[in-house]
Design an enzyme around this catalytic site. Sequence first.
Site, PDB file in Angstrom:
ATOM      1  N   TYR A 185      50.741  45.650  36.912  1.00 51.78           N
ATOM      2  CA  TYR A 185      49.676  46.547  36.459  1.00 51.78           C
ATOM      3  C   TYR A 185      49.520  46.527  34.932  1.00 51.78           C
ATOM      4  O   TYR A 185      48.422  46.760  34.417  1.00 51.78           O
ATOM      5  CB  TYR A 185      49.873  47.965  37.013  1.00 51.78           C
ATOM      6  CG  TYR A 185      49.444  47.981  38.467  1.00 51.78           C
ATOM      7  CD1 TYR A 185      48.096  47.990  38.797  1.00 51.78           C
ATOM      8  CD2 TYR A 185      50.376  47.879  39.491  1.00 51.78           C
ATOM      9  CE1 TYR A 185      47.678  47.921  40.115  1.00 51.78           C
ATOM     10  CE2 TYR A 185      49.973  47.808  40.816  1.00 51.78           C
ATOM     11  CZ  TYR A 185      48.625  47.826  41.121  1.00 51.78           C
ATOM     12  OH  TYR A 185      48.218  47.741  42.432  1.00 51.78           O
ATOM     13  N   HIS A 220      39.774  53.185  45.110  1.00 54.10           N
ATOM     14  CA  HIS A 220      41.119  52.607  45.028  1.00 54.10           C
ATOM     15  C   HIS A 220      41.865  53.033  43.765  1.00 54.10           C
ATOM     16  O   HIS A 220      42.888  52.446  43.427  1.00 54.10           O
ATOM     17  CB  HIS A 220      41.057  51.074  45.112  1.00 54.10           C
ATOM     18  CG  HIS A 220      40.686  50.581  46.478  1.00 54.10           C
ATOM     19  ND1 HIS A 220      40.344  49.277  46.759  1.00 54.10           N
ATOM     20  CD2 HIS A 220      40.604  51.232  47.673  1.00 54.10           C
ATOM     21  CE1 HIS A 220      40.057  49.149  48.047  1.00 54.10           C
ATOM     22  NE2 HIS A 220      40.205  50.316  48.619  1.00 54.10           N
ATOM     23  N   GLY A 263      29.733  41.688  45.934  1.00 49.27           N
ATOM     24  CA  GLY A 263      30.970  41.035  45.494  1.00 49.27           C
ATOM     25  C   GLY A 263      32.240  41.555  46.130  1.00 49.27           C
ATOM     26  O   GLY A 263      33.221  41.795  45.435  1.00 49.27           O
TER      27      GLY A 263
HETATM   28  N1  APR Z   1      29.180  37.876  41.862  1.00 50.96           N
HETATM   29  C1  APR Z   1      29.311  38.486  43.079  1.00 50.96           C
HETATM   30  N2  APR Z   1      30.329  38.249  43.910  1.00 50.96           N
HETATM   31  C2  APR Z   1      31.261  37.367  43.522  1.00 50.96           C
HETATM   32  C3  APR Z   1      31.204  36.701  42.276  1.00 50.96           C
HETATM   33  C4  APR Z   1      30.083  36.975  41.435  1.00 50.96           C
HETATM   34  N3  APR Z   1      29.940  36.396  40.239  1.00 50.96           N
HETATM   35  N4  APR Z   1      32.285  35.873  42.181  1.00 50.96           N
HETATM   36  C5  APR Z   1      32.988  36.042  43.326  1.00 50.96           C
HETATM   37  N5  APR Z   1      32.379  36.938  44.142  1.00 50.96           N
HETATM   38  C6  APR Z   1      32.767  37.414  45.470  1.00 50.96           C
HETATM   39  C7  APR Z   1      33.578  36.455  46.299  1.00 50.96           C
HETATM   40  O1  APR Z   1      32.717  35.580  47.002  1.00 50.96           O
HETATM   41  C8  APR Z   1      34.338  37.408  47.221  1.00 50.96           C
HETATM   42  O2  APR Z   1      33.592  37.643  48.396  1.00 50.96           O
HETATM   43  O3  APR Z   1      33.606  38.546  45.288  1.00 50.96           O
HETATM   44  C9  APR Z   1      34.416  38.716  46.446  1.00 50.96           C
HETATM   45  C10 APR Z   1      35.800  39.096  45.982  1.00 50.96           C
HETATM   46  O4  APR Z   1      36.600  39.332  47.082  1.00 50.96           O
HETATM   47  P1  APR Z   1      38.094  39.893  46.942  1.00 50.96           P
HETATM   48  O5  APR Z   1      38.832  39.116  45.916  1.00 50.96           O
HETATM   49  O6  APR Z   1      38.666  39.941  48.297  1.00 50.96           O
HETATM   50  O7  APR Z   1      37.871  41.360  46.340  1.00 50.96           O
HETATM   51  P2  APR Z   1      37.504  42.715  47.070  1.00 50.96           P
HETATM   52  O8  APR Z   1      36.709  42.477  48.309  1.00 50.96           O
HETATM   53  O9  APR Z   1      36.932  43.607  46.032  1.00 50.96           O
HETATM   54  O10 APR Z   1      38.925  43.259  47.474  1.00 50.96           O
HETATM   55  C11 APR Z   1      39.030  44.546  48.049  1.00 50.96           C
HETATM   56  O11 APR Z   1      41.397  44.396  48.120  1.00 50.96           O
HETATM   57  O12 APR Z   1      43.279  43.668  47.069  1.00 50.96           O
HETATM   58  C12 APR Z   1      42.549  44.770  47.371  1.00 50.96           C
HETATM   59  O13 APR Z   1      42.485  46.859  46.300  1.00 50.96           O
HETATM   60  C13 APR Z   1      42.081  45.510  46.134  1.00 50.96           C
HETATM   61  O14 APR Z   1      39.974  46.560  45.710  1.00 50.96           O
HETATM   62  C14 APR Z   1      40.594  45.383  46.206  1.00 50.96           C
HETATM   63  C15 APR Z   1      40.330  45.189  47.692  1.00 50.96           C
END
Ligand code: APR
Length: 234
Positions: A59, A112, A180
């Site tokens: 963190y 979160h 995203g």
């Molecule tokens: N614009 C929009 N989306 C994007 C971009 C962009 N420039 N670049 C990447 N992405 C998309 C990817 O295609 C993917 O679907 O963002 C998404 C990110 O996915 P994750 O990494 O899984 O993130 P997220 O869905 O926010 O994770 C949810 O998981 O680990 C936990 O607590 C953590 O809040 C997080 C939760």
Amino acid sequence: MLTFSPTDRIFILTGAGVSAESGIPTFRGVGGLWRNYRIEDVASPEAWHRDPQLVWEFYSMRRRVASEAKSNPAHFALAKLEDALQDRLFLCTQNVANLHEQAGSRNVVHMHGDLFKSRCDTCSRPPFDDMNLYEPPAEIPQCECGGRIRPHICWFGEVPFELDRIYRALDECTIFMAVGTSGVIQPAASFVAQVADHARTIYVGPQKPANASSFTECYMGKAGEVLPDLFSSF
Ligand code: APR
């Protein structure tokens, strides 16, 4: 360009992808690992009991990266949308950094948690602002009660914040948009199914999320390019 009626209520769920263009790596994309650990291995009560120093190193790294990041056009487009819609916009983020606020959003629900807050792992002292980095040789900070100070983050296996408000806003919305987020982490991944019977559902991102079949509209592309266009009438 999207147009809304004056009675529409918009629920927007953002994930890590909305901040990818600000230089904050997503969790499940390329570069999503930290020192070979998956997020699930350093963001859980088990990880905290096993190795709190490692958790604080993780963190602290995230605090450092987030404090250097700047909001991108996607964050600014959402802040402008709030100016136009006021309380008809409900902005819910899974992100723990403050890039939405930095862009001017005033009402952001951080389901979160908040990267720049800490709390005691034992007593009920309220969470407090904390920008510090706790990396070796720094000791893990202690509360007056003798408990250990932990990040104010919802870890895997813990209950997200503000769920009552979130479910009320989901019930009331007429448009649901996810931006995203990979659609794999619950409960956020199920929000779209929850609103399917009463709201238009839209996804924005460069790849289809795991729950893509639940959305009626998809705009494929980077949030920083797509959102300013979608909201250009506001
Ligand atoms: N614009 C929009 N989306 C994007 C971009 C962009 N420039 N670049 C990447 N992405 C998309 C990817 O295609 C993917 O679907 O963002 C998404 C990110 O996915 P994750 O990494 O899984 O993130 P997220 O869905 O926010 O994770 C949810 O998981 O680990 C936990 O607590 C953590 O809040 C997080 C939760």
